[in-house]
Design a protein around this motif. Structure first.
Motif, PDB file in Angstrom:
ATOM      1  N   LYS A   1       0.020  -2.968  -2.917  1.00 43.44           N
ATOM      2  CA  LYS A   1      -1.481  -2.645  -2.928  1.00 43.44           C
ATOM      3  C   LYS A   1      -1.471  -1.397  -3.463  1.00 43.44           C
ATOM      4  O   LYS A   1      -0.359  -0.411  -3.417  1.00 43.44           O
ATOM      5  N   PRO A   2      -2.544  -1.007  -4.160  1.00 47.71           N
ATOM      6  CA  PRO A   2      -2.746   0.266  -4.853  1.00 47.71           C
ATOM      7  C   PRO A   2      -2.598   1.632  -3.952  1.00 47.71           C
ATOM      8  O   PRO A   2      -2.163   2.583  -4.336  1.00 47.71           O
ATOM      9  N   SER A   3      -3.132   1.255  -2.898  1.00 48.13           N
ATOM     10  CA  SER A   3      -2.960   2.426  -1.576  1.00 48.13           C
ATOM     11  C   SER A   3      -1.549   2.789  -1.494  1.00 48.13           C
ATOM     12  O   SER A   3      -1.094   4.079  -1.012  1.00 48.13           O
TER      13      SER A   3
ATOM     14  N   ARG B   1       0.059   4.619  -4.531  1.00 51.38           N
ATOM     15  CA  ARG B   1      -0.495   5.941  -4.726  1.00 51.38           C
ATOM     16  C   ARG B   1      -0.101   6.712  -3.320  1.00 51.38           C
ATOM     17  O   ARG B   1       0.479   7.963  -3.576  1.00 51.38           O
ATOM     18  N   ARG B   2       0.356   6.225  -1.986  1.00 51.75           N
ATOM     19  CA  ARG B   2       0.837   6.992  -1.076  1.00 51.75           C
ATOM     20  C   ARG B   2       2.434   7.508  -1.395  1.00 51.75           C
ATOM     21  O   ARG B   2       2.885   8.407  -1.206  1.00 51.75           O
TER      22      ARG B   2
END
Length: 64
Positions: A40-42, A45-46
């Motif tokens: 997932k993009p989140s 990013r994390r």
């Protein structure tokens, strides 16, 4: 496609080393590993933020 010209009388080990270096620079292997599984993009990013924090911590410790 990678093309590595081999010079007359060149050692095959040296040509292989050039091929591996060129292959690493293209990032093909890294791209295949990232496409192997969806993240997932989140989550991506994390992970980027955590990596940046880790590197910043190393740089801060080096300055002290």
């Amino acid at each position: 496609m990678l093309i590595i010209p081999i010079k007359e009388g060149e050692n095959i080990d040296r040509a292989l080393k050039r091929f591996k270096r060129k292959f690493d620079k293209t990032g093909t292997k890294r791209q295949l590993q990232t496409r192997k599984q969806f993240n997932k993009p989140s989550v991506v990013r994390r992970a980027q933020i955590q990596k940046a924090q880790y590197i910043q911590g190393l740089r801060d410790a080096e300055d002290i």
